[in-house]
Scaffold this motif. Structure first.
Motif, mmCIF file in Angstrom:
data_model
loop_
_atom_site.group_PDB
_atom_site.id
_atom_site.type_symbol
_atom_site.label_atom_id
_atom_site.label_comp_id
_atom_site.label_asym_id
_atom_site.label_seq_id
_atom_site.Cartn_x
_atom_site.Cartn_y
_atom_site.Cartn_z
ATOM 1 N N VAL A 446 0.847 -1.206 0.000
ATOM 2 C CA VAL A 446 0.000 0.000 0.000
ATOM 3 C C VAL A 446 0.871 1.240 0.000
ATOM 4 N N PHE A 447 1.894 1.240 0.835
ATOM 5 C CA PHE A 447 2.804 2.395 0.924
ATOM 6 C C PHE A 447 3.531 2.614 -0.401
ATOM 7 N N MET A 448 4.019 1.540 -1.000
ATOM 8 C CA MET A 448 4.745 1.669 -2.267
ATOM 9 C C MET A 448 3.849 2.218 -3.373
ATOM 10 N N SER A 449 2.607 1.722 -3.446
ATOM 11 C CA SER A 449 1.671 2.213 -4.467
ATOM 12 C C SER A 449 1.318 3.670 -4.222
ATOM 13 N N TRP A 450 1.127 4.033 -2.958
ATOM 14 C CA TRP A 450 0.776 5.411 -2.623
ATOM 15 C C TRP A 450 1.932 6.364 -2.930
ATOM 16 N N ARG A 451 3.136 5.962 -2.596
ATOM 17 C CA ARG A 451 4.304 6.803 -2.874
ATOM 18 C C ARG A 451 4.505 6.986 -4.368
ATOM 19 N N ARG A 452 4.233 5.943 -5.150
ATOM 20 C CA ARG A 452 4.375 6.073 -6.585
ATOM 21 C C ARG A 452 3.341 7.034 -7.149
ATOM 22 N N ARG A 453 2.145 7.061 -6.564
ATOM 23 C CA ARG A 453 1.126 7.994 -7.014
ATOM 24 C C ARG A 453 1.547 9.420 -6.703
ATOM 25 N N GLU A 454 2.099 9.640 -5.486
ATOM 26 C CA GLU A 454 2.568 10.975 -5.124
ATOM 27 C C GLU A 454 3.680 11.428 -6.056
ATOM 28 N N SER A 455 4.588 10.508 -6.396
ATOM 29 C CA SER A 455 5.690 10.851 -7.295
ATOM 30 C C SER A 455 5.160 11.250 -8.668
#
Length: 461
Positions: A446-455
Motif C-alpha cells: 500500500v505504501f509503495m503504491s501510494w508513494r508512486r502515485r505521489e511521485s
C-alpha cells in the motif's frame, strides 16, 4: 474467425491450461502427500518449489528454442513430455521420484505455454484480440478451478488422479494440434549450423546453472535448519554456498551478452524494477495464502479435500469476476488506485487470518479467500498496465519475460516462507504468524503504491 482457427485455438488452449491447472491442483494434495510419504511440512513443500523453479527456467529457454527449431515442434514435444510425466508420476516408488516427474511435468507444460500464445498470434490474424482473450480464459480459468478439481479427484480417488486427469487434455490437444497448427518453416542456416556451445551461450546456460544451483542450495540450507530445529555447520555451509553462487550469478548476468535475467535492464529502468519488486511481493502474498490455507483447513481444522476444494473455489471465482471489471476501471483511472485498493484488501485478509482460531467457523475462511481473490483480480490487470507504462516500447518483450520471472520468484518465496514458518508440522500458531508477516508485506505494498502515485503527481505538476 474461421472453423480452422477455432479448432487451432481450442487445441492450443487445451495445452496451455496444463501448467496453471497442475500448479493449482497440488495445493489441495499437499496434506495427503505428507501423510502418504510420512514427510514433515518442510519436506513436502518441495513439491511446490520444484515445479516453479523448473517453470521459471524452462519457459524462457523454450521460448528461444522455438525461434530456432519451430513453435509447432516445441508445442508437440511439450505435450509428449507432459504425457510421460503424467503417466509415470502416479507410479513413483518414493517422494524423490515424484519430485523428478513433477519437474519433468513443469518442463513439458512450460514448453507448451512458452509457444502457445505465439502460435495464436501468428496463425490467427482475424479477431486476434478475441482469440487472445480466450487464451487468457484457459489460463486463468484453469488456475481458478484447479483446487476444486484437485479436491474432487482426491476425495473420490486419490492423489494419483491429479496427474492422470492431464492425460485426456494432452491427447485431445495433441490430436487437434497435429491437424490444425501449420507446419514450421525450414530452420534457417543459422539454426542448422549452430553449435552446442553457441546454443548454450544463447540460452545463457552458465547463468541458468548458477541461478538454479544457488537457489536450490539456499533453500536447502534454510529449510533443513528449520526442519532439524537447530542450525548446524552443514546447514550454514550449504546456505553460504547458495548465496555465493547467487552472487556469482548476478555478476555473470551483468556481463552476459544474452542474459537469462537481464539485470542491466533493471539498472537502466528503475521504475520498471520497482514494478517487478511489487509483483514479487504480490505473488508472495497471494501464493502463501493459496498454498497455506488448504493445509490449514485439512491439517488444523480437519476439513476434507472435497470441502477444501469447494471453499478454495471462492478465491478463483472472485479473481475471475473481478478482472474484467478491473480492466474497465483501470482504463479510466490508471493502475494506481486499483493497486492501493488491492493492497488494502490484502492487508484486511492477512489480518483476518491472524484472528482465526480453533473455534472460528470454517466458513469464515471464505472472507480471506474472497478479499484475496478480488485483490488478485485487480493485480492481474493493474500490474501489467503499470509494467507497460513503466517500460519503453523497444524492450516490452524483455519486460514481459522478466515480469513472468518475477511471478515465479514470488511463488518460490511463498513456498520458502511457509516451509520456514511451519517446519515439521503445519500448526494454527504458525498460520497466525504467517498472517502477521503477510499483513506487514501488504501494508508495504500500500505504501509503495501510494508513494508512486505521489511521485507521479509531482512529476505532472
Amino acid at each position: 474467425m474461421n472453423v480452422r482457427s477455432r479448432w487451432l485455438l481450442i487445441s492450443v488452449g487445451l495445452g496451455v491450461l496444463l501448467n496453471p491447472l497442475n500448479s493449482s491442483m497440488i495445493s489441495v494434495a499437499i496434506a495427503r502427500l505428507q501423510n502418504v510419504y510420512h514427510l514433515d511440512f518442510t519436506g513436502v513443500s518441495w513439491i511446490i518449489s520444484s515445479f516453479y523453479i523448473a517453470s521459471a527456467i524452462a519457459q524462457p529457454v523454450m521460448g528461444k528454442a522455438s525461434d530456432l527449431f519451430g513453435r509447432r515442434k516445441i508445442f508437440l514435444a511439450g505435450l509428449v513430455v507432459s504425457f510421460v510425466a503424467s503417466l509415470l508420476a502416479p507410479l513413483s516408488p518414493n517422494f524423490g521420484w515424484l519430485i523428478v516427474f513433477r519437474i519433468v511435468q513443469a518442463i513439458g507444460t512450460s514448453m507448451i505455454v512458452s509457444v502457445g500464445m505465439a502460435i495464436v498470434r501468428i496463425h490467427i490474424t482475424e479477431k486476434q484480440a478475441t482469440a487472445l482473450s480466450v487464451m487468457s480464459i484457459f489460463l486463468s480459468g484453469a488456475a481458478a478451478i484447479g483446487p476444486f478439481i484437485g479436491g474432487v479427484l482426491i476425495h473420490w480417488w486419490d492423489w494419483h488422479a491429479i496427474f492422470i486427469v492431464n492425460i485426456p487434455f494432452v491427447v485431445m490437444s495433441f490430436l487437434l494440434a497435429w491437424r490444425t497448427i501449420p507446419k514450421d518453416k525450414p530452420p534457417t542456416s543459422i539454426a542448422r549450423d549452430m553449435s552446442i556451445r553457441k546454443w548454450f551461450d544463447l540460452i545463457d546456460a552458465s547463468g541458468i546453472l548458477l541461478f538454479t544451483v544457488g537457489l536450490v542450495a539456499l533453500l536447502i540450507g534454510l529449510l533443513s535448519a528449520k526442519t532439524s530445529g537447530n542450525v548446524s555447520i552443514g546447514h550454514v555451509i550449504v546456505g553460504l554456498i547458495g548465496l555465493m553462487l547467487l552472487t556469482a550469478f548476478v555478476r555473470h548476468e551483468l556481463k552476459a551478452t544474452s542474459p537469462f535475467i537481464p539485470l542491466r535492464t533493471f539498472a537502466k529502468y528503475p521504475a520498471m524494477t520497482w514494478i517487478n519488486i511489487e509483483f514479487i511481493l504480490v505473488n508472495l502474498l497471494y501464493y502463501s495464502l493459496f498454498f497455506g490455507l488448504p493445509s490449514y483447513l485439512q491439517i488444523v481444522r480437519h476439513v476434507s479435500e472435497f470441502q477444501t476444494g469447494i471453499l478454495m473455489l471462492s478465491l478463483g471465482l472472485c479473481s475471475l469476476v473481478t478482472s474484467p471489471i478491473a480492466g474497465r476501471w483501470i482504463d479510466k483511472s490508471g493502475p494506481r488506485p486499483a493497486l492501493i485498493v488491492s493492497g488494502m484488501l490484502m492487508t484486511f485478509g492477512s489480518v483476518w487470518i491472524v484472528t482465526l482460531n480453533q473455534t472460528s467457523p470454517v466458513i469464515s475462511v471464505c472472507i480471506a479467500l474472497v478479499v484475496f481473490g478480488i485483490s488478485n483480480g485487480l493485480n492481474n490487470v493493474a500490474m501489467q498496465v503499470a509494467l507497460f507504462k513503466s517500460s519503453p516500447k523497444e524492450i516490452i518483450g524483455v519486460a514481459s519475460g522478466v515480469f513472468m520471472t518475477s511471478r515465479y520468484l514470488g511463488t518460490i518465496l511463498s513456498s520458502l516462507l511457509i516451509g520456514v514458518l511451519m517446519g515439521n508440522k503445519f500448526s494454527a500458531g504458525g498460520f497466525r504468524l504467517l498472517g502477521v508477516i503477510l499483513s506487514v508485506i501488504a501494508l508495504s505494498l500500500v505504501f509503495m503504491s501510494w508513494r508512486r502515485r505521489e511521485s507521479a503527481q509531482l512529476e505532472e505538476s
